[in-house]
Scaffold this motif. Structure first.
Motif, mmCIF file in Angstrom:
data_model
loop_
_atom_site.group_PDB
_atom_site.id
_atom_site.type_symbol
_atom_site.label_atom_id
_atom_site.label_comp_id
_atom_site.label_asym_id
_atom_site.label_seq_id
_atom_site.Cartn_x
_atom_site.Cartn_y
_atom_site.Cartn_z
ATOM 1 N N THR A 236 -1.652 14.483 -0.219
ATOM 2 C CA THR A 236 -1.172 13.121 -0.016
ATOM 3 C C THR A 236 -1.985 12.452 1.084
ATOM 4 O OG1 THR A 236 0.482 13.839 1.599
ATOM 5 C CG2 THR A 236 1.155 13.759 -0.716
ATOM 6 N N ALA A 237 -2.135 11.158 0.984
ATOM 7 C CA ALA A 237 -2.861 10.379 1.988
ATOM 8 C C ALA A 237 -2.223 9.003 2.090
ATOM 9 C CB ALA A 237 -4.339 10.273 1.616
ATOM 10 N N SER A 238 -2.645 8.251 3.083
ATOM 11 C CA SER A 238 -2.073 6.932 3.344
ATOM 12 C C SER A 238 -3.178 5.910 3.537
ATOM 13 C CB SER A 238 -1.192 6.966 4.601
ATOM 14 O OG SER A 238 -0.178 7.951 4.506
ATOM 15 N N VAL A 239 -2.771 4.666 3.550
ATOM 16 C CA VAL A 239 -3.644 3.556 3.929
ATOM 17 C C VAL A 239 -2.993 2.858 5.116
ATOM 18 C CG1 VAL A 239 -4.737 1.398 3.222
ATOM 19 C CG2 VAL A 239 -4.429 3.245 1.552
ATOM 20 N N TRP A 240 -3.743 2.716 6.208
ATOM 21 C CA TRP A 240 -3.225 2.007 7.387
ATOM 22 C C TRP A 240 -3.506 0.529 7.172
ATOM 23 C CZ3 TRP A 240 -5.821 1.734 12.815
ATOM 24 C CH2 TRP A 240 -4.940 1.123 13.717
ATOM 25 N N SER A 241 -2.498 -0.185 6.724
ATOM 26 C CA SER A 241 -2.684 -1.577 6.320
ATOM 27 C C SER A 241 -1.650 -2.458 6.988
ATOM 28 C CB SER A 241 -2.556 -1.681 4.797
ATOM 29 O OG SER A 241 -2.725 -3.009 4.353
ATOM 30 N N ARG A 242 -2.122 -3.515 7.631
ATOM 31 C CA ARG A 242 -1.238 -4.481 8.299
ATOM 32 C C ARG A 242 -0.289 -3.788 9.273
ATOM 33 N NH1 ARG A 242 -1.070 -6.594 2.751
ATOM 34 N NH2 ARG A 242 -2.246 -8.532 2.641
ATOM 35 N N GLY A 243 -0.796 -2.747 9.947
ATOM 36 C CA GLY A 243 -0.022 -2.091 10.989
ATOM 37 C C GLY A 243 0.852 -0.953 10.536
ATOM 38 N N ASP A 244 0.923 -0.668 9.238
ATOM 39 C CA ASP A 244 1.782 0.401 8.741
ATOM 40 C C ASP A 244 0.972 1.434 7.960
ATOM 41 O OD1 ASP A 244 4.232 -0.665 9.703
ATOM 42 O OD2 ASP A 244 4.281 -2.071 8.015
ATOM 43 N N LEU A 245 1.430 2.687 8.014
ATOM 44 C CA LEU A 245 0.869 3.726 7.163
ATOM 45 C C LEU A 245 1.630 3.706 5.838
ATOM 46 C CD1 LEU A 245 0.268 6.821 9.486
ATOM 47 C CD2 LEU A 245 -1.451 5.352 8.412
ATOM 48 N N ILE A 246 0.945 3.323 4.781
ATOM 49 C CA ILE A 246 1.566 3.178 3.469
ATOM 50 C C ILE A 246 1.015 4.267 2.557
ATOM 51 C CG2 ILE A 246 1.823 1.643 1.480
ATOM 52 C CD1 ILE A 246 1.402 -0.688 3.458
ATOM 53 N N PRO A 247 1.886 5.032 1.903
ATOM 54 C CA PRO A 247 1.388 6.093 1.019
ATOM 55 C C PRO A 247 0.386 5.553 -0.003
ATOM 56 C CG PRO A 247 3.759 6.286 1.302
ATOM 57 C CD PRO A 247 3.360 4.984 1.929
ATOM 58 N N MET A 248 -0.688 6.318 -0.193
ATOM 59 C CA MET A 248 -1.690 5.922 -1.173
ATOM 60 C C MET A 248 -1.044 5.812 -2.548
ATOM 61 S SD MET A 248 -4.824 5.194 -1.958
ATOM 62 C CE MET A 248 -5.664 5.672 -0.439
ATOM 63 N N PRO A 249 -1.155 4.645 -3.188
ATOM 64 C CA PRO A 249 -0.534 4.498 -4.511
ATOM 65 C C PRO A 249 -1.268 5.298 -5.573
ATOM 66 C CG PRO A 249 -1.815 2.550 -3.961
ATOM 67 C CD PRO A 249 -1.810 3.413 -2.733
ATOM 68 N N LYS A 250 -0.588 5.530 -6.664
ATOM 69 C CA LYS A 250 -1.192 6.194 -7.812
ATOM 70 C C LYS A 250 -1.394 5.156 -8.909
ATOM 71 C CE LYS A 250 1.175 10.501 -6.588
ATOM 72 N NZ LYS A 250 -0.001 11.067 -5.903
ATOM 73 N N GLY A 251 -1.995 5.548 -10.003
ATOM 74 C CA GLY A 251 -2.158 4.624 -11.118
ATOM 75 C C GLY A 251 -3.266 3.619 -10.920
ATOM 76 N N HIS A 252 -4.379 4.054 -10.292
ATOM 77 C CA HIS A 252 -5.519 3.162 -10.101
ATOM 78 C C HIS A 252 -6.804 3.964 -10.284
ATOM 79 C CE1 HIS A 252 -6.505 4.870 -6.140
ATOM 80 N NE2 HIS A 252 -5.202 4.975 -5.976
ATOM 81 N N VAL A 253 -7.895 3.257 -10.468
ATOM 82 C CA VAL A 253 -9.223 3.871 -10.535
ATOM 83 C C VAL A 253 -10.007 3.379 -9.328
ATOM 84 C CG1 VAL A 253 -11.373 4.060 -11.844
ATOM 85 C CG2 VAL A 253 -9.186 4.039 -13.039
ATOM 86 N N MET A 254 -10.130 4.236 -8.331
ATOM 87 C CA MET A 254 -10.787 3.881 -7.070
ATOM 88 C C MET A 254 -10.297 2.543 -6.531
ATOM 89 S SD MET A 254 -12.414 6.375 -5.936
ATOM 90 C CE MET A 254 -13.455 5.777 -4.616
ATOM 91 N N GLY A 255 -8.970 2.377 -6.555
ATOM 92 C CA GLY A 255 -8.357 1.191 -5.982
ATOM 93 C C GLY A 255 -8.108 0.067 -6.964
ATOM 94 N N VAL A 256 -8.648 0.163 -8.159
ATOM 95 C CA VAL A 256 -8.452 -0.891 -9.159
ATOM 96 C C VAL A 256 -7.241 -0.519 -10.016
ATOM 97 C CG1 VAL A 256 -9.511 -2.262 -10.973
ATOM 98 C CG2 VAL A 256 -10.956 -1.227 -9.191
ATOM 99 N N PRO A 257 -6.146 -1.302 -9.955
ATOM 100 C CA PRO A 257 -4.910 -0.904 -10.651
ATOM 101 C C PRO A 257 -4.921 -1.236 -12.133
ATOM 102 C CG PRO A 257 -4.561 -2.957 -9.478
ATOM 103 C CD PRO A 257 -5.967 -2.514 -9.145
ATOM 104 N N GLY A 258 -4.222 -0.427 -12.886
ATOM 105 C CA GLY A 258 -3.993 -0.746 -14.285
ATOM 106 C C GLY A 258 -2.714 -1.525 -14.485
ATOM 107 N N ASP A 259 -1.970 -1.698 -13.400
ATOM 108 C CA ASP A 259 -0.702 -2.427 -13.429
ATOM 109 C C ASP A 259 -0.406 -2.853 -12.002
ATOM 110 O OD1 ASP A 259 2.193 -2.956 -13.264
ATOM 111 O OD2 ASP A 259 2.269 -2.163 -15.299
#
Length: 487
Positions: free
Chosen positions: A90-113
């Motif tokens: 598991t990993a996170s993204v530090w975005s806008r001051g918060d550690l947010i779990p890395m989402p699933k369902g994407h291709v190198m950050g490009v979402p399918g939904d």
């Protein structure tokens, strides 16, 4: 098998993982091999070290297991039983001051939904992603920058919050310059035949190609068993490959930069160093692009000019060791950082949670590392060690609440370490190879060509070695028509 000391001689210039892999391939095939490395060690960006007595990687730290080349090389040199999956995926993204779990369902950050990236993208940004379904198809052509294309289809926010930290982290570059064709080839090909980017992402996911080859260079481990490390560190791989080369009869010389490359007869070469000149039947240049350009200028000026135009990014790794009792609970294997938020670090890896071998070797320590620097940010890498450590600690405190002081720190700089893959990069590489095809017994390999990840570097080395071996075999048959036939 020992190489024939009277047979064809191949010189490999460059002792990074590509040069080592090429020399290993050729030596095992029975060729007489000499590897020349300008520095005082082999391995390039693979470097094992230690901090406060704990072994650590000070360079690349993982292999992409979804490509076979690097894992196969590790097994071939006796390291198969040391291959190790991450302790956590598991990993996170530090975005806008918060550690947010890395989402699933994407291709190198490009979402399918749009729902796949909730939490990282604002409600307005989610609505912008859905607009992809309403836009007319985009004319992609022969290549396109992935950041520009995704921003056009889904908006800038998904680029800033996901594509940049993921793909930009691999290349230490700018997603708005990175070639989609080179960096995410499966998505590029899908986008050329599907009317929307959303449909292209889903097609890639359904085909099982959601993680591109060069995600192996990402700063934190993503994708679970798709990545493997080595007990003791990926930095131990070069030494094992070097030992296998020597065992097969090959010679490795460090502190021996190649200063010139001269033709010798119709097909041979002379490889000139400061102290010696080596006669070679063939040469593999596994050096950085600029070095190869300098050696090729008198033989293939067009190829040299192409290689000279390849930019490199510099980065620094800051490795920190803390008393484990001083470290609060941290999530997963680490986190990525969107450059848009303006922080110094671009990622952090919690080595003691990601790799069991780090914890096993130093159970009372907590080791982590941060990375600093992207293409165009060389001034960051040139900062004093103390400044880089202080900046890392500041960002870590803001992201995780870690307030402890480290018991040891190490800063490792990789100046000009990562070649950039802008739009048109693959066409550039094709032109280089086409020009070199007119020069018998000469090939190139390394991170500047087919990918920056370790498997891609090994693959380029094997390609060069196999083409050299085929040329040598064909030449041998022309000069000895009975070669290869039993009596």
């Amino acid at each position: 098998m020992n190489a024939d000391t009277t047979g064809p001689h191949v010189v490999v210039a460059g002792g990074g993982i590509a040069g080592l892999a090429a020399a290993h391939r050729l030596a095992l095939a029975g060729h007489r091999v000499t590897l020349l490395e300008a520095g005082d060690r082999v391995g390039g960006k693979l470097l094992a070290g230690e901090i406060a007595g704990a072994p650590v990687d000070l360079g690349a730290e993982s292999l992409l297991a979804r490509r076979p080349e690097a894992v196969a090389l590790a097994r071939a040199v006796g390291l198969g039983d040391r291959l190790q999956a991450p302790g956590t995926t598991t990993a996170s993204v530090w975005s806008r001051g918060d550690l947010i779990p890395m989402p699933k369902g994407h291709v190198m950050g490009v979402p399918g939904d749009a729902r796949a990236v909730g939490g990282l993208v604002s409600p307005a940004g989610l609505g912008r992603i859905d607009r992809d379904l309403e836009l007319p198809p985009t004319e992609i052509g022969e290549d396109i920058a992935i950041g520009a294309y995704v921003a056009e289809r889904m908006g800038h926010e998904v680029v800033d919050r996901l594509v940049e930290p993921l793909l930009g982290g691999v290349y230490a570059g700018d997603a708005h310059r990175i070639s989609m064709k080179a960096a995410v080839p499966a998505l590029f090909e899908a986008a050329r035949v599907h009317p929307t980017l959303t449909a292209a992402v889903r097609a890639v996911q359904q085909a099982g190609a959601a993680v591109p080859a060069d995600a192996a260079g990402a700063a934190t481990g993503l994708g679970g068993a798709a990545f493997l490390g080595l007990d003791g560190g990926i930095g131990t791989l070069p030494g094992a490959v070097a030992a296998a080369i020597r065992a097969a009869g090959g010679e490795i010389l460090t502190g021996t930069p190649v200063t010139a490359l001269l033709r010798s007869g119709a097909t041979g070469w002379q490889v000139v160093t400061r102290d010696r000149t080596f006669d070679a039947d063939a040469v593999v240049l596994a050096t950085p692009a600029g070095t190869a350009a300098g050696l090729l200028g008198g033989h293939a000026p067009g190829a040299a000019a192409e290689l000279d135009g390849i930019d490199y990014a510099s980065m620094a790794l800051v490795t920190l060791a803390f008393r484990r009792s001083d470290v609060p609970a941290l999530p997963g294997s680490g986190f990525l950082v969107p450059p848009v938020d303006g922080h110094t670090i671009k990622a952090s890896t919690f080595s003691s949670q990601k790799w069991n071998w780090v914890t096993d070797s130093a159970p009372d320590l907590f080791v982590l590392r941060t990375s600093v620097g992207r293409h165009g940010e060389e001034e960051q890498v040139r900062r004093e060690d103390t400044d880089l450590v202080a900046a890392s600690l500041k960002d870590l405190a803001a992201a995780t609440g870690l307030a402890a002081r480290p018991v040891a720190t190490t800063v490792t700089r990789w100046t000009g370490g990562l070649p950039q893959y802008p739009v048109g990069h693959l066409a550039r590489v094709a032109r280089v190879r086409e020009a070199l095809a007119a020069l018998p017994g000469l090939r190139v390999a390394g991170a500047a060509y087919d990918g920056v990840g370790i498997p891609a570097c090994v693959a380029s080395a094997h390609r060069a070695a196999d083409e050299i071996a085929d040329e040598i075999d064909a030449t041998s048959k022309r000069t000895d028509p009975g070669a290869g036939h039993s009596s």
